[in-house]
Design a protein around this motif. Sequence first.
Motif, PDB file in Angstrom:
ATOM      1  N   GLN A 104      -5.598   1.488   8.111  1.00 46.00           N
ATOM      2  CA  GLN A 104      -5.562   1.696   6.669  1.00 46.00           C
ATOM      3  C   GLN A 104      -4.131   1.759   6.134  1.00 46.00           C
ATOM      4  O   GLN A 104      -3.940   1.923   4.927  1.00 46.00           O
ATOM      5  CB  GLN A 104      -6.293   2.986   6.311  1.00 46.00           C
ATOM      6  N   ALA A 105      -3.154   1.661   7.011  1.00 46.82           N
ATOM      7  CA  ALA A 105      -1.753   1.743   6.597  1.00 46.82           C
ATOM      8  C   ALA A 105      -1.196   0.349   6.359  1.00 46.82           C
ATOM      9  O   ALA A 105      -1.506  -0.606   7.078  1.00 46.82           O
ATOM     10  CB  ALA A 105      -0.934   2.446   7.664  1.00 46.82           C
ATOM     11  N   LEU A 106      -0.359   0.223   5.353  1.00 42.20           N
ATOM     12  CA  LEU A 106       0.255  -1.051   4.991  1.00 42.20           C
ATOM     13  C   LEU A 106       1.768  -0.902   5.078  1.00 42.20           C
ATOM     14  O   LEU A 106       2.356  -0.071   4.376  1.00 42.20           O
ATOM     15  CB  LEU A 106      -0.160  -1.440   3.575  1.00 42.20           C
ATOM     16  N   VAL A 107       2.390  -1.650   5.964  1.00 48.51           N
ATOM     17  CA  VAL A 107       3.843  -1.607   6.100  1.00 48.51           C
ATOM     18  C   VAL A 107       4.467  -2.211   4.845  1.00 48.51           C
ATOM     19  O   VAL A 107       4.089  -3.311   4.411  1.00 48.51           O
ATOM     20  CB  VAL A 107       4.297  -2.374   7.355  1.00 48.51           C
ATOM     21  N   LEU A 108       5.406  -1.475   4.270  1.00 50.20           N
ATOM     22  CA  LEU A 108       5.986  -1.926   3.011  1.00 50.20           C
ATOM     23  C   LEU A 108       6.958  -3.080   3.247  1.00 50.20           C
ATOM     24  O   LEU A 108       7.811  -3.016   4.134  1.00 50.20           O
ATOM     25  CB  LEU A 108       6.718  -0.773   2.322  1.00 50.20           C
ATOM     26  N   PRO A 109       6.845  -4.121   2.423  1.00 48.81           N
ATOM     27  CA  PRO A 109       7.782  -5.238   2.538  1.00 48.81           C
ATOM     28  C   PRO A 109       9.129  -4.881   1.929  1.00 48.81           C
ATOM     29  O   PRO A 109       9.247  -3.916   1.154  1.00 48.81           O
ATOM     30  CB  PRO A 109       7.087  -6.345   1.741  1.00 48.81           C
ATOM     31  N   GLU A 110      10.131  -5.630   2.253  1.00 49.56           N
ATOM     32  CA  GLU A 110      11.447  -5.437   1.647  1.00 49.56           C
ATOM     33  C   GLU A 110      11.320  -5.571   0.132  1.00 49.56           C
ATOM     34  O   GLU A 110      10.636  -6.458  -0.385  1.00 49.56           O
ATOM     35  CB  GLU A 110      12.415  -6.491   2.179  1.00 49.56           C
TER      36      GLU A 110
END
Length: 324
Positions: A104-110
């Motif tokens: 459920q976690a989304l790695v944040l993009p630059e």
Amino acid sequence: MTHAIVVDEIGGPEVLKWRSVESRPLGTGEIRVRQEAIGLNFIDVYFRDGTYKAPKFPFVPGKEGAGEVIELGPDVSGIALGDQVAYCGIDGAYAEEVVLPAAQALVLPEGVDTRTAAAMMLKGMTAEYLLRQTFPVRPGHTVLIHAAAGGVGLIAGQWAKHLGARVIGTAGSDEKCALALEHGYDHVINYRSADFVAAVADLTDGRKCDVVYDSVGRDTFPQSLDCLRRRGMFVSFGQSSGKIAPFDIGILNQKGSLFMTRPSLFGYTATREELQACAGALFDVVRSGAVKIRINQTFPLREAAKAHETLEARGTTGASILTV
């Protein structure tokens, strides 16, 4: 031990209590996130005041946040210690630390920081499914969005304009109307000083709208149906003024073979693939500059009660966040 806002019983903002809570061990596929910012949303009020039934008592409110991954459970892949991540739809966000499934976690993009992410995940992904899935907006469509100066409203106005629509909004003050006009809206109606049904008819030369997106509820229904063209769609996705009263479904026939739906974000992001697609579209329009996220109110997490008071008094515009 960590700290969180805890609700022991339903009630007003005063039931939001800041206190120590136990940090539970991680299970398989879970991560621990040290939060930096937490989203403030009306759904938090609905659980606190009993509009929506809480899963248990006591409970920690909140549905979205962002921060740094500080611990990995067994069998976690695709996420590393130190990653900046955001999540949406996970209970218990009003806390210094949260445990959630890595899926459920989304790695944040630059280009997307944790404060922006906390301010936009629930609201922005709501705008995504409303505008791109529930009623796919295309060039030439005319849309009406109530609460145009709210968190979803400011995002949806910009996004609908980006999709080529003519965008009409309503708001409750001249200041809020002016704010919405800075965020993609072609016209904004002050519903406190004007009849929005008549105003929509005038603005569209009687053709009315293809779709109405409504998070207000009781105060705007059934008038919103009179803003729709034949076979138009009414989309109810909130009820800040109270629930829509029971009604005879035949009214949809009488007013032009209308469609009506009551969707939720969680109905559109039930799988990992759906979640990633929805969030990815949001990240893209924000990073491109087509949609700007405006954080107009910031409250310390321990002052969540004050934040709820302000939100319920309709004293907020744009996004609001709680900071840790």
